[in-house]
Motif scaffolding. Structure first.
Motif, PDB file in Angstrom:
ATOM      1  N   LEU A  18      -5.609  40.058 119.166  1.00 41.00           N
ATOM      2  CA  LEU A  18      -6.596  40.244 118.100  1.00 41.00           C
ATOM      3  C   LEU A  18      -7.647  39.143 118.165  1.00 41.00           C
ATOM      4  CD1 LEU A  18      -4.248  41.036 115.073  1.00 41.00           C
ATOM      5  CD2 LEU A  18      -5.618  42.674 116.367  1.00 41.00           C
ATOM      6  N   PRO A  19      -8.874  39.431 117.782  1.00 42.24           N
ATOM      7  CA  PRO A  19      -9.913  38.394 117.779  1.00 42.24           C
ATOM      8  C   PRO A  19      -9.478  37.181 116.950  1.00 42.24           C
ATOM      9  CG  PRO A  19     -10.889  40.549 117.434  1.00 42.24           C
ATOM     10  CD  PRO A  19      -9.395  40.747 117.368  1.00 42.24           C
ATOM     11  N   GLY A  20      -9.565  36.004 117.563  1.00 44.20           N
ATOM     12  CA  GLY A  20      -9.185  34.788 116.860  1.00 44.20           C
ATOM     13  C   GLY A  20      -7.726  34.426 116.988  1.00 44.20           C
ATOM     14  N   PHE A  21      -6.949  35.233 117.708  1.00 44.11           N
ATOM     15  CA  PHE A  21      -5.536  34.959 117.920  1.00 44.11           C
ATOM     16  C   PHE A  21      -5.288  34.683 119.397  1.00 44.11           C
ATOM     17  CE2 PHE A  21      -5.526  37.184 113.971  1.00 44.11           C
ATOM     18  CZ  PHE A  21      -4.343  36.906 113.302  1.00 44.11           C
ATOM     19  N   GLY A  22      -4.343  33.794 119.674  1.00 46.87           N
ATOM     20  CA  GLY A  22      -3.883  33.600 121.047  1.00 46.87           C
ATOM     21  C   GLY A  22      -5.008  33.304 122.016  1.00 46.87           C
ATOM     22  N   PHE A  23      -5.070  34.103 123.078  1.00 48.82           N
ATOM     23  CA  PHE A  23      -6.034  33.839 124.144  1.00 48.82           C
ATOM     24  C   PHE A  23      -7.363  34.554 123.947  1.00 48.82           C
ATOM     25  CE2 PHE A  23      -1.854  33.154 126.224  1.00 48.82           C
ATOM     26  CZ  PHE A  23      -2.008  31.804 126.488  1.00 48.82           C
ATOM     27  N   MET A 121      -5.105  33.122 102.643  1.00 48.29           N
ATOM     28  CA  MET A 121      -5.913  33.323 103.835  1.00 48.29           C
ATOM     29  C   MET A 121      -7.035  34.336 103.607  1.00 48.29           C
ATOM     30  SD  MET A 121      -3.369  32.946 107.114  1.00 48.29           S
ATOM     31  CE  MET A 121      -2.326  34.355 106.772  1.00 48.29           C
ATOM     32  N   SER A 122      -6.848  35.252 102.685  1.00 43.98           N
ATOM     33  CA  SER A 122      -7.893  36.239 102.432  1.00 43.98           C
ATOM     34  C   SER A 122      -8.948  35.740 101.454  1.00 43.98           C
ATOM     35  CB  SER A 122      -7.277  37.539 101.905  1.00 43.98           C
ATOM     36  OG  SER A 122      -6.633  37.330 100.665  1.00 43.98           O
ATOM     37  N   THR A 123      -8.727  34.568 100.860  1.00 47.97           N
ATOM     38  CA  THR A 123      -9.719  34.018  99.929  1.00 47.97           C
ATOM     39  C   THR A 123     -10.259  32.656 100.362  1.00 47.97           C
ATOM     40  OG1 THR A 123      -7.921  33.103  98.562  1.00 47.97           O
ATOM     41  CG2 THR A 123      -8.808  35.267  97.927  1.00 47.97           C
ATOM     42  N   ARG A 124      -9.386  31.766 100.896  1.00 47.67           N
ATOM     43  CA  ARG A 124      -9.813  30.424 101.293  1.00 47.67           C
ATOM     44  C   ARG A 124      -9.273  30.073 102.681  1.00 47.67           C
ATOM     45  NH1 ARG A 124     -12.304  31.670  97.568  1.00 47.67           N
ATOM     46  NH2 ARG A 124     -12.817  30.517  95.659  1.00 47.67           N
ATOM     47  N   TRP A 174      -0.976  26.587 118.399  1.00 42.51           N
ATOM     48  CA  TRP A 174      -1.388  25.185 118.448  1.00 42.51           C
ATOM     49  C   TRP A 174      -2.224  24.884 119.689  1.00 42.51           C
ATOM     50  CZ3 TRP A 174      -2.021  21.350 115.304  1.00 42.51           C
ATOM     51  CH2 TRP A 174      -2.207  20.064 115.817  1.00 42.51           C
ATOM     52  N   LEU A 175      -1.767  25.320 120.838  1.00 42.93           N
ATOM     53  CA  LEU A 175      -2.443  24.970 122.084  1.00 42.93           C
ATOM     54  C   LEU A 175      -3.785  25.681 122.242  1.00 42.93           C
ATOM     55  CD1 LEU A 175       0.661  24.928 124.454  1.00 42.93           C
ATOM     56  CD2 LEU A 175      -0.547  22.965 123.477  1.00 42.93           C
ATOM     57  N   THR A 176      -3.947  26.840 121.603  1.00 46.99           N
ATOM     58  CA  THR A 176      -5.226  27.548 121.666  1.00 46.99           C
ATOM     59  C   THR A 176      -6.138  27.203 120.486  1.00 46.99           C
ATOM     60  OG1 THR A 176      -4.267  29.466 120.527  1.00 46.99           O
ATOM     61  CG2 THR A 176      -4.246  29.482 122.940  1.00 46.99           C
ATOM     62  N   GLY A 177      -5.641  26.434 119.539  1.00 42.80           N
ATOM     63  CA  GLY A 177      -6.450  26.034 118.390  1.00 42.80           C
ATOM     64  C   GLY A 177      -6.896  27.210 117.535  1.00 42.80           C
ATOM     65  N   THR A 178      -5.998  28.157 117.296  1.00 41.05           N
ATOM     66  CA  THR A 178      -6.375  29.373 116.579  1.00 41.05           C
ATOM     67  C   THR A 178      -5.783  29.453 115.167  1.00 41.05           C
ATOM     68  OG1 THR A 178      -4.583  30.520 117.765  1.00 41.05           O
ATOM     69  CG2 THR A 178      -6.821  30.765 118.627  1.00 41.05           C
ATOM     70  N   GLY A 179      -5.336  28.337 114.632  1.00 38.85           N
ATOM     71  CA  GLY A 179      -4.808  28.356 113.273  1.00 38.85           C
ATOM     72  C   GLY A 179      -5.845  28.787 112.254  1.00 38.85           C
ATOM     73  N   ALA A 180      -7.063  28.284 112.357  1.00 38.37           N
ATOM     74  CA  ALA A 180      -8.115  28.636 111.404  1.00 38.37           C
ATOM     75  C   ALA A 180      -8.685  30.021 111.670  1.00 38.37           C
ATOM     76  CB  ALA A 180      -9.231  27.590 111.443  1.00 38.37           C
ATOM     77  N   SER A 181      -8.935  30.339 112.919  1.00 41.60           N
ATOM     78  CA  SER A 181      -9.559  31.630 113.239  1.00 41.60           C
ATOM     79  C   SER A 181      -8.618  32.795 112.932  1.00 41.60           C
ATOM     80  CB  SER A 181      -9.991  31.671 114.707  1.00 41.60           C
ATOM     81  OG  SER A 181      -8.906  31.403 115.579  1.00 41.60           O
ATOM     82  N   SER A 182      -7.314  32.607 113.115  1.00 40.38           N
ATOM     83  CA  SER A 182      -6.371  33.670 112.761  1.00 40.38           C
ATOM     84  C   SER A 182      -6.273  33.823 111.245  1.00 40.38           C
ATOM     85  CB  SER A 182      -4.991  33.390 113.367  1.00 40.38           C
ATOM     86  OG  SER A 182      -4.472  32.153 112.924  1.00 40.38           O
TER      87      SER A 182
END
Length: 269
Positions: A18-23, A121-124, A174-182
């Motif tokens: 999904l966009p913003g997840f994983g690779f 996550m759906s608000t902030r 963690w390694l892809t830095g996708t905590g915020a984008s997901s």
């Protein structure tokens, strides 16, 4: 065949993130919700040379695959879901069967006691995102709680998601830095998804559909609810073990369900 399958069941498997997840890339603009993602998946399959294909999904993947089947039904030969996007109508609460009452109770409990993460996550999402990118311990706690809460952790069912698999999954974020984008995916999705069962049913799916339900999933769905939206429901199987993460908890069982589902959809046209 070396893994227990039959040559007649063979098919290529395409597994996009999904966009913003994983690779996948982290979106730099608004609008990457399940509908836009489904359109991107259709385009991806065209680029890969697959004009006709089946679609599988659970969790948000089920939402995207459902939308893919709705947008390009002529291209989707069949749909297999572990979490169908079908909610009960208000009148379903007036005289539910015993099984439906159990499902309603589980869904209500999850919304009241287990869905705070989704509301945040759906608000902030960006506020939370800084913490998820800054602290591996915080990221592990945020994701690990759901691995425990959503899994079938009964010993006779395999004990849920193994620690090794949890570490692998958390490390991917963690390694892809996708905590915020997901997390931002929830902000996008919650502004796109239907807000009621009536709105869901106004987006019907006509392609042949198969469903595999795992007992520990926090979003159980009754067949009667699903049939209102999935108009060509060919297969419905309620399993005796497994939870929200069948690919991690019961991978062999999930593979068997996918094979059985698409074998039946192939045979029935």
């Amino acid at each position: 065949m070396s893994h227990g399958g039959s040559a007649s069941d063979a098919f290529h498997v395409v597994v996009p993130s999904l966009p913003g997840f994983g690779f996948s890339e982290r979106p730099r603009e608004r609008g990457w919700h399940p509908g836009r993602t489904a359109q991107a998946w259709a385009g991806l399959m065209t680029v890969l040379g697959h004009e006709r294909f089946g679609a599988h999904g659970g969790d948000w993947g089920a939402v995207v695959s459902t939308e893919l089947a709705r947008l390009v039904p002529e291209r989707v030969a069949g749909l297999h879901l572990t979490m169908p996007s079908a909610s009960p109508l208000p009148e379903d609460r007036t005289a539910p069967s015993a099984d439906e009452q159990r499902m309603l109770g589980r869904r209500d409990l999850h919304l009241a006691d287990g869905y705070g993460f989704g509301m945040l996550m759906s608000t902030r999402p960006q506020t939370l995102g800084y913490s998820l990118l800054d602290s591996p311990a915080g990221l592990a706690a945020w994701l690990g709680e759901k691995f425990a809460a959503y899994a079938d952790d009964r010993p006779e069912a395999g004990g849920g998601v193994s620690v090794a698999d949890q570490v692998d999954d958390i490390a991917l974020y963690w390694l892809t830095g996708t905590g915020a984008s997901s997390a931002r995916w929830y902000w996008e999705a919650m502004r796109w998804v239907p807000r009621s069962a009536e709105e869901e049913n106004a987006r019907p799916v006509t392609v042949p559909t198969a469903v595999s339900l795992f007992p520990a999933d926090p979003w159980p769905t009754a067949r009667r609810w699903a049939e209102r939206r999935y108009r060509d429901l060919r297969r419905w199987n309620e399993l005796d073990r497994g939870g929200h993460f069948p690919g991690l908890e019961q991978p062999d069982l999930l593979v068997s369900e996918i094979r059985d589902a698409f074998r039946g959809l192939r045979q029935n046209g």
